[in-house]
Design an enzyme around this catalytic site. Sequence first.
Site, PDB file in Angstrom:
ATOM      1  N   THR A  25       1.324   6.172  -8.353  1.00  0.00           N
ATOM      2  CA  THR A  25       0.925   7.587  -8.312  1.00  0.00           C
ATOM      3  C   THR A  25       2.077   8.466  -8.789  1.00  0.00           C
ATOM      4  OG1 THR A  25       1.727   7.767  -6.046  1.00  0.00           O
ATOM      5  CG2 THR A  25      -0.613   7.226  -6.332  1.00  0.00           C
ATOM      6  N   TYR A  71     -14.279  -3.932   8.924  1.00  0.00           N
ATOM      7  CA  TYR A  71     -12.933  -3.361   8.919  1.00  0.00           C
ATOM      8  C   TYR A  71     -12.284  -3.587  10.295  1.00  0.00           C
ATOM      9  CZ  TYR A  71      -9.282   0.237   8.844  1.00  0.00           C
ATOM     10  OH  TYR A  71      -8.089   0.896   8.927  1.00  0.00           O
ATOM     11  N   GLY A 116       0.852  -1.200   0.000  1.00  0.00           N
ATOM     12  CA  GLY A 116       0.000   0.000   0.000  1.00  0.00           C
ATOM     13  C   GLY A 116       0.877   1.236   0.000  1.00  0.00           C
ATOM     14  N   ALA A 117       1.944   1.187  -0.817  1.00  0.00           N
ATOM     15  CA  ALA A 117       3.037   2.160  -0.687  1.00  0.00           C
ATOM     16  C   ALA A 117       2.853   3.431  -1.516  1.00  0.00           C
ATOM     17  CB  ALA A 117       4.350   1.495  -1.101  1.00  0.00           C
ATOM     18  N   LYS A 135      -8.855  -5.686  11.371  1.00  0.00           N
ATOM     19  CA  LYS A 135      -7.716  -5.078  12.073  1.00  0.00           C
ATOM     20  C   LYS A 135      -7.420  -5.813  13.390  1.00  0.00           C
ATOM     21  CE  LYS A 135      -6.464  -2.224   9.016  1.00  0.00           C
ATOM     22  NZ  LYS A 135      -5.167  -2.471   8.356  1.00  0.00           N
ATOM     23  N   ASN A 146       0.917  -2.807   5.200  1.00  0.00           N
ATOM     24  CA  ASN A 146       0.118  -1.603   5.367  1.00  0.00           C
ATOM     25  C   ASN A 146      -1.121  -1.573   4.468  1.00  0.00           C
ATOM     26  OD1 ASN A 146      -0.374   1.413   5.790  1.00  0.00           O
ATOM     27  ND2 ASN A 146       0.189   1.358   3.632  1.00  0.00           N
ATOM     28  N   ALA A 198     -12.977  -5.882  12.456  1.00  0.00           N
ATOM     29  CA  ALA A 198     -12.676  -7.313  12.623  1.00  0.00           C
ATOM     30  C   ALA A 198     -11.360  -7.660  11.940  1.00  0.00           C
ATOM     31  CB  ALA A 198     -13.812  -8.156  12.035  1.00  0.00           C
ATOM     32  N   SER A 257      -5.185  -0.716  13.540  1.00  0.00           N
ATOM     33  CA  SER A 257      -5.921   0.541  13.719  1.00  0.00           C
ATOM     34  C   SER A 257      -6.459   0.568  15.146  1.00  0.00           C
ATOM     35  CB  SER A 257      -7.085   0.584  12.731  1.00  0.00           C
ATOM     36  OG  SER A 257      -8.028   1.553  13.127  1.00  0.00           O
TER      37      SER A 257
END
Lengths: 240, 89
Positions: free
Chosen positions: A36, A148, A8-9, A152, A83, A150, A135
């Site tokens: 990106t 979400y 997720g860089a 994490k 990540n 669950a 998180s």
Amino acid sequence: MDLVVVTGAFKGLGFAICKHLLKNGYSVVGIGRTLTSEYQELQEQYQDYLFHEVFDFNNIEDIKALSKKITSKYGVIYGLVNNAALGHDGVLATMHESQIEELIRVNVQAPIVLTKYISRSMLIRQRGRIINISSVIATTGYNGLSVYGATKSALSGFTRSLARELGRANITVNTVAPGFMDTSMTSSLKGEKLDSIRRRSPLNRMATVDDVANSVGFLLTPAADNITGSTITIDAGSTA
Amino acid sequence: MTERTNIRESITKSFHDALERTDSKLLVDNLSDDIVLLQSGLDSLGFAILVAILDEELGFDPFAMMDEPVYPVTFGEFVSIYEKISPTE
């Protein structure tokens, strides 16, 4: 120079982590779905140290080949930062099952399978660091983020058992749990909700992606040699 | 030397390598086919290291290539899995 793989860089927190690691002398292989322009600019700045692999973690079956490719192309891996995650929100009762499945696949199954293969390089050399980005939602809960949350929580549980499993091979495994930060994942939070998150912090502000990147950086240093199975919460005190 | 002999030799060499890396000792006289893996001296982490070393050395991991999980009990079964699933066989 130690090599770290960050998933997720290409944007948000992952991008901040890459920047921090490069400034601190690491080589980085960033993995993400869509490259990106900001990541490409950073690559121009760090031509020999920052690399990328485009990959969608929905493709669990290709993770093994991805790991092999990274090891043979870039060499021995010292660190892995899991990540990448999806942040679909919505009330469970009306959330489509395909979205539930996708959240579990990308946020839980993918990092577990990636860790399985990336950790092999660490196992052979008896040296490595694995950092799972969870998180605060994993422990506090939040309306509309049950799935979400669950995923994490699952990642935190994964950290603790894996730390026990890999400790003897001199590999540490830790969780970093950020609070709400200003990233594209939280962009749907506006106005009053954002203010209430800020008000809950004793510091009256939100943590930033750079705060979290600093903690990830710390866990990769020799100063963190004896930290494993832990969670570092970075939330400007919101959950204190 | 045949491919099969090569695989057996690689496994035996890597087995000793994994024992060394985990500060373990071989608890049997030699690695014959009937040796029960759990009594060989290599523990579960040692086996993970062994599979990782072999993956780098031979270029494949038969356990990840199988459709169903298989857990070999003896050294002979372990070697046979690598021989059967070797991409060069």
